[in-house]
Design an enzyme around this catalytic site. Sequence first.
Site, PDB file in Angstrom:
ATOM      1  N   SER A   1      90.902 -44.739  60.049  1.00 40.87           N
ATOM      2  CA  SER A   1      90.491 -45.913  59.289  1.00 40.87           C
ATOM      3  C   SER A   1      88.999 -46.207  59.446  1.00 40.87           C
ATOM      4  O   SER A   1      88.192 -45.324  59.219  1.00 40.87           O
ATOM      5  CB  SER A   1      91.356 -47.091  59.706  1.00 40.87           C
ATOM      6  OG  SER A   1      91.405 -48.017  58.666  1.00 40.87           O
TER       7      SER A   1
ATOM      8  N   LYS B   9      85.860 -43.565  59.176  1.00 39.18           N
ATOM      9  CA  LYS B   9      84.603 -43.588  58.405  1.00 39.18           C
ATOM     10  C   LYS B   9      83.471 -43.191  59.360  1.00 39.18           C
ATOM     11  O   LYS B   9      82.615 -42.363  59.026  1.00 39.18           O
ATOM     12  CB  LYS B   9      84.329 -44.993  57.835  1.00 39.18           C
ATOM     13  CG  LYS B   9      85.464 -45.612  56.982  1.00 39.18           C
ATOM     14  CD  LYS B   9      85.068 -47.002  56.452  1.00 39.18           C
ATOM     15  CE  LYS B   9      86.207 -47.997  56.250  1.00 39.18           C
ATOM     16  NZ  LYS B   9      87.183 -47.738  55.239  1.00 39.18           N
TER      17      LYS B   9
ATOM     18  N   HIS C 189      99.844 -47.205  56.931  1.00 43.62           N
ATOM     19  CA  HIS C 189      98.512 -47.011  57.513  1.00 43.62           C
ATOM     20  C   HIS C 189      98.626 -46.975  59.034  1.00 43.62           C
ATOM     21  O   HIS C 189      98.892 -47.995  59.674  1.00 43.62           O
ATOM     22  CB  HIS C 189      97.652 -48.202  57.069  1.00 43.62           C
ATOM     23  CG  HIS C 189      96.220 -48.117  57.470  1.00 43.62           C
ATOM     24  ND1 HIS C 189      95.391 -47.107  57.044  1.00 43.62           N
ATOM     25  CD2 HIS C 189      95.454 -48.920  58.248  1.00 43.62           C
ATOM     26  CE1 HIS C 189      94.173 -47.309  57.535  1.00 43.62           C
ATOM     27  NE2 HIS C 189      94.191 -48.402  58.280  1.00 43.62           N
TER      28      HIS C 189
HETATM   29  C1  GTR Z   1      90.917 -52.624  56.437  1.00 40.95           C
HETATM   30  C2  GTR Z   1      89.721 -52.145  55.655  1.00 40.95           C
HETATM   31  C3  GTR Z   1      89.767 -50.657  55.552  1.00 40.95           C
HETATM   32  C4  GTR Z   1      90.065 -49.982  56.874  1.00 40.95           C
HETATM   33  C5  GTR Z   1      91.055 -50.745  57.720  1.00 40.95           C
HETATM   34  C6  GTR Z   1      91.157 -50.325  59.190  1.00 40.95           C
HETATM   35  O1  GTR Z   1      90.989 -53.994  56.503  1.00 40.95           O
HETATM   36  O2  GTR Z   1      89.755 -52.744  54.394  1.00 40.95           O
HETATM   37  O3  GTR Z   1      88.550 -50.187  54.984  1.00 40.95           O
HETATM   38  O4  GTR Z   1      88.891 -49.777  57.571  1.00 40.95           O
HETATM   39  O5  GTR Z   1      90.820 -52.094  57.725  1.00 40.95           O
HETATM   40  O6  GTR Z   1      90.161 -50.039  59.850  1.00 40.95           O
HETATM   41  O7  GTR Z   1      92.282 -50.343  59.689  1.00 40.95           O
END
Ligand code: GTR
Length: 413
Positions: A253, A257, A394
């Site tokens: 996540s 990045k 996720h």
């Molecule tokens: C979310 C964000 C994503 C991702 C995620 C994470 O809120 O919108 O871009 O980075 O968090 O890190 O779990």
Amino acid sequence: AQTRTGVLAEPVYNYDEAKVGDLTLPDLLRTTAGKQVTSRADWAARRAELLQLFAENVYGKTPAQPVRLQFQTTSIQQNALNGLAIRKQVSIVFTDYPKLPPIEVLIYVPKNAAKPAPVFMGLNFCGNHCVSPEADIPLSTRWVDNAIGEVSVNNRATEKSRGMQERRWPIDTILKRGYALVTAYYGDIEPDHKTGWRSGIRSVLGDTARYNGPQDSQWGAIGAWAWGMSRIMDYIQTDPALDARRVVLMGHSRIGKAAVWAGVQDERIAAVISNESGEGGAALSRRWYGETVERVNTSFPHWFTGRYKTFNQRVADLPVDQHELLALVAPRPLYVASADGDQWSDPKGEFMGALYAEPAYKLYGKTGLGVTTFPGLNQSVGQTVRYHNRTGKHDVTNYDWAQYLRFADELVR
Ligand code: GTR
């Protein structure tokens, strides 16, 4: 095509494929001056140009100045995890910035494996105590998000957070396959909130006077976390138990990045894994699906450089797109993973990011993904570049790790 006028009334995310719009991507192999890249020598110049474009427009410029570090071993446990591993804890201390807290690194080296051991390295979301099953790992004393599992109080970790994200780091499995694990809390480098830079590395490096001005190219938190990954690489290079030439960097996540950005800047890193990195990671920015540039910049203004925000409503004007970032990993192995229940990260956009990195691999005589159709669920595809879209939400799961271990066995060992 999606109209972007009257944008204030528009939601800044989208789950409707019909609204994705035109996908004219910048040409990976054409320089800003219009020259076609046909050789590895041309690519070296194009690569440098792309690195600069990502720094100026997306992540901000990583300060190049060397920083003096001390590596202080704070504990060694010869029989960790029931004798499976030697465990070490090392503080990376910033010699010139005594007010900055150190990066606390947790290291497990398999006892019954070839030395030096290849390494899986990655930052974790809530402190080393959170990812290890061992109760004697000190609780992180740094800022943690109160929202994390409701086990922090006043932004400090509590005993309840021990082992909370163990599932995401199958340490025993990793060790039994002969890999060392090196991890640290991302908040040691910069706490993840809007003013977190004040107590992290960005308080002393870079142009600290003018953060996030609308046009500037100062580094953001993602740049800082990526920089921290390179400082952990600095340590790995000094530890004879760890094979610094075989470090696989894994990030999930937002940390995914940062892992990709670290991997493209730091060529000591042997391979990169992006687990559901989504917008500003592996997913194409121009694909207006799931989270968008505008949305991520609005929710997390501290992550990217100021100038990135100027593209919120004109993404098509960005001089780069994320397939070009992934291409900068070439010729090294790259794994991009999505989850079907994580449409926010745009699985198709992540697949396309990996797909369109292909020409860079070709210049090295390698096949990247080698397939052009989006694979079915739970199918790992590709060669030097791999991809899967697993079922589920996720997260980082055992399915993901099974693929990453095989990928590392086949391409890094
Ligand atoms: C979310 C964000 C994503 C991702 C995620 C994470 O809120 O919108 O871009 O980075 O968090 O890190 O779990």
